[in-house]
Design a protein around this motif. Structure first.
Motif, mmCIF file in Angstrom:
data_model
loop_
_atom_site.group_PDB
_atom_site.id
_atom_site.type_symbol
_atom_site.label_atom_id
_atom_site.label_comp_id
_atom_site.label_asym_id
_atom_site.label_seq_id
_atom_site.Cartn_x
_atom_site.Cartn_y
_atom_site.Cartn_z
ATOM 1 N N ILE A 167 0.571 13.627 4.764
ATOM 2 C CA ILE A 167 0.196 13.424 6.172
ATOM 3 C C ILE A 167 0.888 14.488 7.007
ATOM 4 O O ILE A 167 2.090 14.693 6.873
ATOM 5 C CB ILE A 167 0.599 12.036 6.716
ATOM 6 C CG1 ILE A 167 -0.182 10.937 6.009
ATOM 7 C CG2 ILE A 167 0.339 11.959 8.210
ATOM 8 C CD1 ILE A 167 -0.147 9.619 6.741
ATOM 9 N N VAL A 218 -4.225 6.647 10.886
ATOM 10 C CA VAL A 218 -4.820 6.966 9.590
ATOM 11 C C VAL A 218 -4.908 5.706 8.749
ATOM 12 O O VAL A 218 -5.925 5.435 8.114
ATOM 13 C CB VAL A 218 -3.981 8.047 8.876
ATOM 14 C CG1 VAL A 218 -4.458 8.228 7.451
ATOM 15 C CG2 VAL A 218 -4.053 9.359 9.633
ATOM 16 N N ARG A 246 3.071 12.442 -4.299
ATOM 17 C CA ARG A 246 2.915 12.922 -2.943
ATOM 18 C C ARG A 246 2.941 14.456 -2.944
ATOM 19 O O ARG A 246 3.676 15.062 -3.723
ATOM 20 C CB ARG A 246 4.025 12.351 -2.059
ATOM 21 C CG ARG A 246 3.661 10.907 -1.768
ATOM 22 C CD ARG A 246 4.749 10.058 -1.248
ATOM 23 N NE ARG A 246 4.452 8.700 -1.728
ATOM 24 C CZ ARG A 246 4.253 7.639 -0.958
ATOM 25 N NH1 ARG A 246 4.369 7.726 0.325
ATOM 26 N NH2 ARG A 246 3.958 6.473 -1.470
ATOM 27 N N TYR A 306 -2.392 4.784 -0.826
ATOM 28 C CA TYR A 306 -1.103 5.186 -0.266
ATOM 29 C C TYR A 306 -1.188 6.667 0.099
ATOM 30 O O TYR A 306 -1.998 7.403 -0.464
ATOM 31 C CB TYR A 306 0.062 4.905 -1.230
ATOM 32 C CG TYR A 306 0.023 5.638 -2.532
ATOM 33 C CD1 TYR A 306 0.576 6.916 -2.654
ATOM 34 C CD2 TYR A 306 -0.559 5.078 -3.662
ATOM 35 C CE1 TYR A 306 0.547 7.602 -3.850
ATOM 36 C CE2 TYR A 306 -0.598 5.753 -4.868
ATOM 37 C CZ TYR A 306 -0.037 7.016 -4.947
ATOM 38 O OH TYR A 306 -0.073 7.702 -6.131
ATOM 39 N N PRO A 307 -0.404 7.109 1.071
ATOM 40 C CA PRO A 307 -0.573 8.481 1.546
ATOM 41 C C PRO A 307 -0.018 9.499 0.548
ATOM 42 O O PRO A 307 1.060 9.303 0.001
ATOM 43 C CB PRO A 307 0.234 8.502 2.839
ATOM 44 C CG PRO A 307 1.212 7.405 2.699
ATOM 45 C CD PRO A 307 0.606 6.367 1.819
ATOM 46 N N THR A 315 6.650 5.237 5.564
ATOM 47 C CA THR A 315 7.057 5.589 6.930
ATOM 48 C C THR A 315 6.849 4.409 7.860
ATOM 49 O O THR A 315 7.708 4.080 8.681
ATOM 50 C CB THR A 315 6.208 6.767 7.440
ATOM 51 O OG1 THR A 315 5.954 7.628 6.349
ATOM 52 C CG2 THR A 315 6.888 7.489 8.554
ATOM 53 N N LEU A 316 5.684 3.787 7.710
ATOM 54 C CA LEU A 316 5.378 2.660 8.587
ATOM 55 C C LEU A 316 6.287 1.482 8.266
ATOM 56 O O LEU A 316 6.801 0.813 9.166
ATOM 57 C CB LEU A 316 3.910 2.270 8.424
ATOM 58 C CG LEU A 316 2.912 3.381 8.742
ATOM 59 C CD1 LEU A 316 1.490 2.891 8.587
ATOM 60 C CD2 LEU A 316 3.128 3.897 10.160
ATOM 61 N N HIS A 319 0.268 7.967 11.838
ATOM 62 C CA HIS A 319 0.327 7.245 10.572
ATOM 63 C C HIS A 319 -0.444 5.938 10.686
ATOM 64 O O HIS A 319 -1.231 5.581 9.809
ATOM 65 C CB HIS A 319 1.786 6.956 10.202
ATOM 66 C CG HIS A 319 2.462 8.126 9.556
ATOM 67 N ND1 HIS A 319 2.930 8.085 8.266
ATOM 68 C CD2 HIS A 319 2.734 9.360 10.017
ATOM 69 C CE1 HIS A 319 3.470 9.255 7.972
ATOM 70 N NE2 HIS A 319 3.377 10.044 9.018
ATOM 71 N N GLU A 329 0.809 -1.219 0.000
ATOM 72 C CA GLU A 329 0.000 0.000 0.000
ATOM 73 C C GLU A 329 0.839 1.265 0.000
ATOM 74 O O GLU A 329 0.285 2.367 -0.015
ATOM 75 C CB GLU A 329 -0.959 0.009 1.204
ATOM 76 C CG GLU A 329 -2.113 -0.938 0.973
ATOM 77 C CD GLU A 329 -3.323 -0.653 1.819
ATOM 78 O OE1 GLU A 329 -4.433 -0.837 1.323
ATOM 79 O OE2 GLU A 329 -3.167 -0.222 2.982
ATOM 80 N N GLY A 330 2.134 1.095 0.028
ATOM 81 C CA GLY A 330 3.008 2.258 -0.117
ATOM 82 C C GLY A 330 3.067 3.173 1.092
ATOM 83 O O GLY A 330 3.199 4.382 0.936
ATOM 84 N N TRP A 331 2.959 2.601 2.277
ATOM 85 C CA TRP A 331 3.088 3.417 3.487
ATOM 86 C C TRP A 331 4.538 3.311 3.965
ATOM 87 O O TRP A 331 4.852 2.532 4.879
ATOM 88 C CB TRP A 331 2.103 2.952 4.555
ATOM 89 C CG TRP A 331 0.713 3.400 4.231
ATOM 90 C CD1 TRP A 331 -0.092 2.910 3.250
ATOM 91 C CD2 TRP A 331 -0.003 4.447 4.859
ATOM 92 N NE1 TRP A 331 -1.264 3.593 3.226
ATOM 93 C CE2 TRP A 331 -1.250 4.550 4.206
ATOM 94 C CE3 TRP A 331 0.272 5.327 5.908
ATOM 95 C CZ2 TRP A 331 -2.196 5.482 4.566
ATOM 96 C CZ3 TRP A 331 -0.694 6.243 6.268
ATOM 97 C CH2 TRP A 331 -1.908 6.325 5.603
ATOM 98 N N ILE A 364 -5.194 10.656 1.258
ATOM 99 C CA ILE A 364 -4.826 9.302 0.838
ATOM 100 C C ILE A 364 -5.249 9.117 -0.614
ATOM 101 O O ILE A 364 -6.361 9.494 -0.992
ATOM 102 C CB ILE A 364 -5.555 8.240 1.693
ATOM 103 C CG1 ILE A 364 -5.516 8.592 3.173
ATOM 104 C CG2 ILE A 364 -5.020 6.854 1.427
ATOM 105 C CD1 ILE A 364 -4.184 8.479 3.798
#
Lengths: 1133, 196
Positions: free
Chosen positions: B17, B32, B121, B13-14, A490-491, B29, A486-488, B8
Motif C-alpha cells: 500500500i 482500500v 508483502r 491481506y495487503p 496497520t489498521l 488503508h 484479514e491481516g491488516w 491485495i
C-alpha cells in the motif's frame, strides 16, 4: 435558537395536503356531530383523498389577509421565505370552510332556521375577508332524502337557502344522518377536495400574476419566493409534476442570487429546503436516479459556500444535515419498495453526514475554545421579539437587512460569539454516533462487512472522545478480529492503540494487558520506541505498579485513571489473568514439537517447546507448563523459577527463563509414558506461559494445542511456499519458520525381542489335521513372563472360512464343528533368556482355498526407563498363508464284464464298478483302507474286499479298485439307481502314529438300470489254437415272463470252420435258459473275429444284434500251431 | 495521478500500500479495505464467466465525497485498488484502465523475481547473494529455481534489477540485489507523482 436549528422544519418535511376546516360541529357534546367528525378523520387510509381536516368554531378568526399590493415598484423584500408561510397554508388558511347546520327540508320553522344558517355563513365570510377561500354548507338531516327531483319542497327550499347564503348550488350539501354515514362522508370529502383544488389553482394563478410586476434588480428574492410558493401550492393541489418543475426552477433561481457572507446562510437554507423537496418528489415519482443527481448537484454547488470563517462549523453542520436528510429520504423510499444496491445505499449518505458532523466537531473545537471567563452576551443577540425568526436562514440580530456591509460590526461580533458559545454545548459525539450507527445498519443490510467494521471503529473512537470508554472498548474489541483475520496490521495497530488508551483510562487490567501483548507482537506496526514504552508499562503492571499514562489522553481522564490504578494496586484479589492467545497475535510465540510421530513405551517421550519473543527488550517468564490429554503427564512438564518480583529486570539475559527478542528458545521436556497409554495418542492440549509472578500480577498466556496464534497459520503457509535458503545458524539454534508444530504423538508398544517361527508342510489337505509347529525363542536379557499365544485364522477374512476352519492343540482326535477358528490367549508360561518353546497346533480346513493364519505371542517384561521400573507388554505376531487342496481325486466308472464302458447297466446282469484314486497331494499319502458301502438296490457278485489297503501313493500315483456288482430289476427308476458310497481312510505318510485317520466319503454316481428281454452269455476258452477245436457254449436266458420265439443264425467267418446249428428257430420258456453248443475250428492265427451269432426276437423287434454284441465276445485270439509242444497241445484239445 | 495504490493478496491481506505522504495514511488503508466489500461482490458476481472472457478491470468501486476508488483483479485473485481524487477530471476510465495494466505488468515482474515469495508483502530489501563472475559469459548469480540452485546471468536490467556487484574474491563476488522489486516501487511512485 434550539440545538436542533439544523433540522428541517416539520412543515417542509410533511406531505402537503389540502386544508379544510369544518365549523358548526359540536364534537364534545353532540353525539351526531362526533360521529360525523370521526368519519372524517378516523382511520384515513391511503385511498381517501389527501385532505387535512380541522374542526373550528364558526366565529374562528383566520389569519388576516394583507391588503393587495398594487405596485411592486418601491417594494424591497426583506428575505426569501417567511418562517410562518408554509405553516400558514398548511394549518391556518383553509382552502375551504364547511359550515355544518342541522336542518331538515320539512323543518316547521324554516324561515328562522334559514336565516340563522345564512348568518353563520356570513360570519365565516367576514373572517375570511380578502381570501379566496371557498365556503360550503352541509345540512345534517335526520331523514333520508328522496331521489333528486321527487322532493319538490326540498328543491325549492334548497334554492332559497342558496340564495340566502349567497352560495352556488354546488356548495350546498345534504348529509343524512343514517346508516351509511361513512359512504356519505366519502362523497362529501371528494366534493370538498374538488373545491380545495380550485382554490389552490386560483392561488397559483394569483402568485403567478405578481410576476409581471417584478424586476431583476431589486426583486431577485421575490422570484425565488414566488416560485417556491407556486410549487408549494401545486403540492397542496397534489400536482406533483408541476410542483417538481417549479421547485427545480426555484432551485436554479436560488443559486442565481448574489451570495455574500451576510446572506449565504439564508441562501443555503433555502437551497437545502428546495433540494429536499425536489429529492422527495423524485423518490415519490420513482426516479431515484434523478434524486441522486439533484442531490449531487446540490452538494457540488454548496460545498464551497462556507460563509463566515468564524462560523465555519455551521457550514459543516448544514452539510451533515443535507446528507442525513437525503439518507432519510432514500431509506424511506426503500421502505416503500425501492431497491438499493451495495454501492448506492443510504449508508453512504449517513456516513458522509457523520464525516461532516466530525468536521463540525473539529471546527467547533478550534473556533469555540474561548476562555471560561468569557460570558454569554447579555442581552442575548439570538433572542428575537417573537421568539422566532421572520425569514428562514437569517441572523437574529440583523433580520431583514439586505445590505452586504455590516452596519454594526460590534453587534455582529457579539452575535458570532453567542453562536460560538452555543456551539460549545452541542453534544457532537452523540450526533456523530447516531449517524454512524444509522450507516452501520445500512451497510449491514447491503453486504458491506468491511465498511461496517470501519464505521464501528469510528463509532468506537467517537465514544472514546466522548469519554464513554466502556462502549468504545466494546465496539473496538468487536471489530478487531475482522482486521486481524484479514491481516491488516496497520489498521489493527491503530485500533489497538485506541483500545489500549480506553483500557488504561478505565484501569481495566485484563484488557490493558491483552492489548499490550498484541501491540508488542509482530502484528503491531508500532515503532520500537512505542513498543519499548508499552513493554515497560506492561512490566510495571506485572509488578503490581501503575503504568505510565498513554500519550494524547485527556488530562482530566488521566487523573481519574491514575486514581483507579492506585486503587487496583491496593485491592487484593485475583491477580492471575489467563489469556487465550489463539484469537490474537501476542508478542510471545510458541510452538510445540514432539521429536517423533510415535514413541515406544520403553523410551521416554521427548518434545521441545520453542518460544520466541517479538518485543524490543528481553522478557522473563516465571513458569511454563504443558497440559496433555492425559493429565497425569502435566506434572512432568513444568518449568518454574522461584523469582521474586524485583528480579524481573535483573540479569535479564541469563537463565533459560528469559526470552531474548528475535532468538528462538528451545526447551526440552521428557517423560515416560504410562503403559496404559500404549496404542493411544498423547496430545498437547495447551501450553501455558506465565509472565510476572503471583506476588505481583501474573499473566498466563494460554496456547491451545501445540501453539500458534491468529496469524501463525498464514505464516506457516508462506514459510512452506518459500524456497529461500536460510543462512546457517549455530548448532543449537533453529529458524523459527522452519519449526513445524507437532502437537501429538502415538505411544506404541515396546519392540519385542523374541523370535517366532512356524514350521509346517504346506499345502494343507482337506479335512486333515494339519500340523503347525510354533517355536518361540526369547532373546530378552531378563525373564519374560506370562507368555501367551493366540493362534488361528486371522480375523477379518471371509465368514465362511471361519465356519470351515477349526483349530485345536490336540492332534489326536479329529475336531468337529464345535472347535473355534481362533484360539486366544493360550498361556504358555515364562521363558528365561535364550530359552525356547515349541507348541503344536492342529488346523482342520473343511474347504479348499487359501487362508491367513495368525500367530500372536504376547508377554510381559520388566524394564527400567529413566530410572523407573515399568512393566511392558510386548507382542509379536506372525502371519502365514496356507493353501488347502484336495488330497486326491476319485474317478468312478461302470464297465461291462468285457471292460467296455457302460452308459447304463442291465438288470440282473453283472457289471464292474471301477474306482480310481489319483493322489493330488505333494506329500506321500497312505491309504489305510477303502470300503464300498453298497446301496440296498445293489448286490455284489463276489466279496467286497479292499484291494488298496496300506498303499502309499506318491504325487501323481493312483490306486484303482474293481468290484463286480449286479443290480436286480427294479422297473424304470427316474434318475437312475443309487450305487452307494466309497469310503477312503487315509493319512499323510509322514504323519505320526497318533494322528487320526481321515475318512473321506465319496458318493458314487447313480446308474440307469434297463431291463432286456434276452440275455446271452458265452462260455469259451481264453484263446484258441490254429486247427484245434474250440468249443463255445452260448447260454440264452429269457428274462421276460413270456415264451419267446428266437431265430438264431450264425454268420460264417473266414477264419473259422464250425460245427453246430447254423440256423435254428426255437422257443424259450419264461425264466429258462437254452444252451447252444458250437465247435469252432480256427483256421488262421491272430486276433480273429468269431462267427457272429444273429439272434432275432420276434416279440421284440428292437432287440438288435448291436445290443447283443455287448454280452458276447466277438473276437478271440488264435495262437499258431505249436511245433515243439505239439503233444501237449493235442492232449489239451 | 493516484493518491493511493494498493495490491491485495488473494486472501485479502495487503501486499503493498502506498499513499501520498501528505495525507493521513490510515484513511487510505481503511478506504482500500472497505472497497474490498465491493470487489468481493463483483468477483462473486462474475464467478461464472469463462476465464478468458473475464474482464480484469472492475471499474469504479464506489465513490466517496472526495475520492474515487477503482478496482482490478488478476486471474489469480490478486486485487489492485487505486484511489483517485474526485476533483481530478482528467482521469477517465481509459486512463485508469491503462494505469492498472501497467501496474499489472509491473506486478508480474515482481512475481518473476526469483527472490520474491508469492504472498509476501512487497518490500524492497537488499540482500547479498554470491555471484560467480569468472565463468564464461558471466557474471552469474546463484538463484533458487524450484529448490535447485542455478547460475543465471546478471545484468543491471535483470528482473528485479538493478543489481550491484561487489567483488570479494577472484572467483566469487557478492551481488547486492533488491530482493523484492524496486522497479515496482518506482512504477508506483511514477503513477503517484503525476498527480502532483
Amino acid at each position: 435558537m434550539s440545538p436542533t436549528q439544523w433540522d428541517l422544519p416539520v412543515e417542509l418535511c410533511c406531505r402537503p395536503m389540502a386544508f379544510v376546516t369544518l365549523t358548526g360541529l359540536d364534537v364534545v357534546y353532540n353525539a351526531v356531530h362526533r360521529a360525523v367528525w370521526d368519519a372524517f378523520c378516523a382511520n384515513r387510509r391511503a385511498d381517501r383523498v389527501p385532505i387535512s381536516f380541522k374542526v373550528l368554531p364558526g366565529d374562528h378568526e383566520y389569519p388576516k389577509c394583507r391588503p393587495k399590493r398594487t405596485s411592486y415598484e418601491w417594494y424591497i423584500p426583506k428575505g426569501i421565505l417567511k418562517t410562518g408561510w408554509m405553516n400558514k397554508h398548511l394549518n391556518l388558511v383553509p382552502a375551504l370552510v364547511v359550515v355544518f347546520y342541522e336542518l331538515d327540508w320539512d323543518e316547521p320553522q324554516w324561515k328562522e332556521k334559514q336565516s340563522e344558517c345564512a348568518t353563520r355563513v356570513e360570519i365565516v365570510r367576514q373572517s375570511l375577508q380578502g381570501r379566496n377561500t371557498k365556503v360550503a354548507v352541509v345540512l345534517i338531516q335526520k331523514k333520508t332524502p328522496l331521489p333528486p327531483g321527487e322532493d319538490v319542497i326540498a328543491s325549492e327550499r334548497a334554492a332559497a337557502l342558496c340564495n340566502a347564503c349567497e352560495l352556488s348550488g354546488k356548495s350546498l350539501f345534504v348529509l343524512p344522518h343514517t346508516d351509511h354515514l361513512v359512504g356519505y362522508i366519502i362523497r362529501l370529502e371528494n366534493a370538498f377536495y374538488e373545491h380545495a383544488q380550485t382554490y389552490y389553482y386560483t392561488e397559483i394563478r394569483r402568485v403567478k400574476s405578481h410576476k409581471e410586476f417584478l424586476n431583476k434588480t431589486t426583486h431577485q428574492l421575490l422570484f425565488v419566493r414566488h416560485q417556491f410558493k407556486i410549487a408549494f401550492f401545486s403540492e397542496l393541489k397534489q400536482d406533483t409534476q408541476n410542483a417538481l418543475k417549479n421547485y427545480r426552477t426555484a432551485y436554479n433561481l436560488v443559486h442565481e442570487l448574489r451570495a455574500h457572507e451576510t446572506n449565504i446562510l439564508e441562501i443555503k437554507t433555502m437551497a437545502g429546503f428546495i433540494n429536499y423537496k425536489i429529492c422527495r418528489l423524485c423518490f415519490q415519482h420513482n426516479t431515484p436516479l434523478d434524486a441522486i443527481a439533484q442531490f449531487r448537484k446540490h452538494i457540488d454547488l454548496c460545498k464551497k459556500k462556507i460563509g463566515s470563517a468564524e462560523l465555519s462549523f455551521e457550514h459543516a453542520a448544514w452539510m451533515s444535515k443535507q446528507f442525513q436528510a437525503f439518507g432519510d429520504l432514500f431509506d424511506e423510499a426503500i421502505k416503500l419498495g425501492l431497491t438499493a444496491i451495495q454501492t448506492q445505499n443510504p449508508g453512504f449518505y449517513y456516513q458522509q453526514a457523520a464525516y461532516y458532523a466530525q468536521e463540525r466537531k473539529q471546527l467547533a473545537k478550534s473556533l469555540c475554545n474561548h476562555e471560561a471567563s468569557i460570558m454569554y452576551p447579555n442581552p442575548d443577540p439570538l433572542e428575537t421579539q417573537t421568539g422566532v425568526l421572520d425569514f428562514y436562514g437569517q441572523r437574529s440580530w440583523r433580520q431583514g437587512i439586505l445590505s452586504f456591509d455590516l452596519s454594526d460590526p460590534e453587534k455582529e461580533k457579539v452575535g458570532v460569539l453567542a453562536i460560538q458559545l452555543k456551539e460549545r454545548n452541542v453534544a457532537h459525539s452523540e450526533i456523530i454516533i447516531t449517524l454512524l450507527s444509522n450507516a452501520v445498519a445500512q451497510f449491514k443490510k447491503y453486504k458491506c462487512p468491511r465498511m461496517k467494521s470501519h464505521l464501528m471503529v469510528q463509532m468506537g473512537e467517537e465514544y472514546y472522545y466522548a469519554k464513554d470508554y466502556t462502549k468504545a472498548l466494546k465496539l473496538l474489541d468487536y471489530v478487531m478480529c475482522d482486521y486481524r483475520s484479514e491481516g491488516w496490521w496497520t489498521l489493527l495497530t491503530s485500533i489497538l492503540t485506541t483500545a489500549l488508551k480506553c483500557s488504561y483510562l478505565m484501569a481495566q487490567l485484563k484488557d490493558y494487558i491483552t492489548y499490550s501483548l498484541e501491540l508488542l507482537g509482530r502484528a503491531s506496526t508500532l515503532k520500537d520506541d512505542q513498543k519499548s514504552r508499552i513493554e515497560k508499562n506492561l512490566i510495571n503492571v506485572l509488578m503490581n505498579e501503575s503504568p505510565d499514562p498513554e500519550p494524547d489522553c485527556d488530562i482530566f481522564a488521566v487523573k481519574t485513571a491514575q486514581k483507579l490504578w492506585a486503587d487496583r494496586i491496593s485491592l487484593a484479589g485475583s491477580n492471575i489473568f489467563t489469556i487465550g492467545v489463539q484469537d490474537f497475535v501476542p508478542f510471545v510465540q510458541c510452538k510445540a514439537k514432539f521429536h517423533a510421530p510415535s514413541f515406544h513405551v520403553d523410551v521416554p517421550v521427548e518434545f521441545d517447546i520453542y518460544l520466541k519473543a517479538d518485543c524490543p527488550h528481553p522478557i522473563r517468564f516465571s513458569k511454563l507448563c504443558v497440559s496433555f490429554n492425559n493429565q497425569e503427564y502435566n506434572q512432568f512438564c513444568v518449568i518454574e523459577e522461584a523469582s521474586k518480583a524485583n528480579e524481573v529486570l535483573e540479569n535479564p539475559t541469563q537463565g533459560k527463563m528469559c526470552l531474548v527478542p528475535g532468538k528462538t528458545r528451545k526447551l526440552l521436556f521428557k517423560f515416560v509414558a504410562k503403559t496404559e497409554d500404549v496404542g493411544k495418542k498423547i496430545e498437547i492440549t495447551s501450553v501455558d506461559l506465565a509472565l510476572g509472578n503471583e506476588t505481583g500480577r501474573c499473566v498466563v498466556l494460554n496456547w491451545q494445542g501445540g501453539g500458534g496464534d491468529a496469524a501463525s497459520s498464514q505464516e506457516a503457509l508462506q514459510a512452506a511456499r518459500s524456497f529461500k535458503r536460510r543462512p546457517k545458524l549455530p548448532d543449537n539454534e533453529v529458524h523459527w519458520d522452519s519449526i513445524i508444530i507437532q502437537a501429538s504423538t502415538m505411544i506404541i508398544s515396546r519392540v519385542p525381542n523374541i523370535s517366532v517361527h512356524l514350521r509346517h508342510e504346506p499345502p494343507a489337505l482337506t479335512n486333515e489335521m494339519y500340523c503347525l509347529v510354533v517355536t518361540v525363542q526369547s532373546h530378552e536379557k531378563t525373564q519374560i513372563r506370562d507368555v501367551k499365544l493366540t493362534a488361528g485364522l486371522k480375523p477379518g477374512q471371509d465368514a465362511n472360512l471361519t465356519q470351515k476352519t477349526h483349530v485345536t492343540l490336540h492332534g489326536t482326535e479329529l475336531c468337529d464343528e464345535s472347535y473355534p477358528a481362533l484360539l486366544t490367549d493360550i498361556p504358555v508360561g515364562d521363558l528365561h533368556p535364550g530359552e525356547q518353546l515349541e507348541k503344536m497346533l492342529y488346523v482342520r480346513c473343511g474347504t479348499v482355498g487359501s487362508r491367513m493364519f495368525l500367530v500372536y505371542v504376547s508377554y510381559l517384561i520388566n524394564i527400567t526407563a529413566e530410572e523407573k521400573e515399568i512393566v511392558c507388554k510386548c507382542h509379536k505376531d506372525e502371519t502365514v498363508t496356507i493353501e488347502t487342496v484336495f488330497p486326491f481325486d476319485v474317478a468312478v466308472k461302470f464297465v461291462s464284464t468285457k471292460f467296455e464302458h457302460l452308459e447304463r447297466v442291465y438288470a440282473d446282469i453283472p457289471f464292474l464298478l471301477m474306482t480310481d484314486l489319483l493322489s493330488a497331494s505333494p506329500w506321500a499319502l497312505t491309504v489305510v483302507s477303502s470300503e464300498l458301502q453298497l446301496a440296498p438296490s445293489m448286490t455284489t457278485v463276489d466279496q467286497l474286499e479292499s484291494q488298496v489297503d496300506n498303499v502309499v501313493l506318491q504325487t501323481g500315483e493312483s490306486a484303482s479298485e474293481c468290484f463286480c456288482l449286479r443290480c436286480p430289476s427294479l422297473g424304470n427308476v427316474e434318475g437312475g439307481v443309487a450305487t452307494g458310497h466309497y469310503i477312503i481312510s487315509w493319512k499323510r505318510t509322514s504323519a505320526m502314529e497318533n494322528i487320526p485317520v481321515i475318512r473321506t466319503v465319496i458318493t458314487l454316481p447313480h446308474v440307469i438300470v434297463e431291463n432286456i428281454p434276452l440275455h446271452v452269455n458265452a462260455d469259451l476258452p481264453s484263446f484258441g489254437r490254429v486247427r484245434e477245436s474250440l468249443p463255445v457254449k452260448y447260454h440264452l436266458q429269457n428274462k421276460t415272463d413270456f415264451v419267446q420265439d428266437v431265430e438264431i443264425s450264425v454268420e460264417p467267418s473266414d477264419a473259422f470252420m464250425f460245427s453246430g446249428l447254423k440256423q435254428i428257430r426255437l422257443r424259450i420258456l419264461p425264466g429258462t435258459e437254452q444252451e447252444m453248443l458250437y465247435n469252432f475250428y480256427p483256421l488262421m492265427a491272430g486276433y480273429q473275429q468269431l462267427p457272429f451269432l444273429n439272434i432275432n426276437l420276434l416279440r421284440f423287434p428292437d432287440f438288435t444284434n448291436q445290443l447283443l454284441r455287448r454280452f458276447i465276445p466277438t473276437s478271440i485270439f488264435v495262437k499258431p500251431q505249436g511245433r515243439l509242444m505239439d503233444d501237449t497241445s493235442i492232449a489239451a484239445a | 495521478m493516484a493518491v493511493c495504490i494498493a495490491v491485495i493478496a488473494k486472501e485479502n491481506y495487503p501486499l503493498y500500500i502506498r499513499s501520498t505522504p501528505t495525507e493521513n495514511e490510515l484513511k487510505f488503508h481503511y478506504m482500500v479495505h472497505t472497497s474490498l466489500d465491493v470487489v468481493d461482490e463483483k468477483i462473486s458476481a462474475m464467478g461464472k464467466a469463462l476465464v478468458d472472457q473475464r474482464e480484469l478491470y472492475l471499474g469504479l468501486l464506489y465513490p466517496t465525497e472526495d475520492y474515487k476508488v477503482y478496482g482490478y483483479v488478476t486471474n489469480s485473485k490478486v486485487k489492485f485498488v487505486m484511489v483517485v481524487d474526485s476533483s481530478n477530471t482528467a482521469l477517465r476510465d481509459n486512463e485508469i484502465r491503462s494505469m492498472f495494466r501497467k501496474l499489472h505488468n509491473s506486478y508480474t515482474d515482481v512475481m518473476c523475481n526469483p527472490f520474491y515469495n508469492p504472498g509476501d508483502r512487497i518490500q524492497s530489501r537488499w540482500a547479498l547473494l554470491p555471484v560467480s563472475a569468472s565463468s564464461p559469459g558471466g557474471p552469474y548469480f546463484l538463484c533458487p529455481i524450484q529448490s535447485r540452485w542455478a547460475l543465471l546471468p546478471v545484468s543491471v536490467s535483470s528482473p528485479g534489477g538493478p543489481y550491484f556487484l561487489c567483488p570479494i574474491q577472484s572467483r566469487w563476488a557478492l551481488l547486492l540485489c533488491p530482493i523484492q522489486s524496486r522497479a515496482f516501487d518506482n512504477m508506483v511512485t511514477s503513477m503517484m507523482i503525476q498527480v502532483c
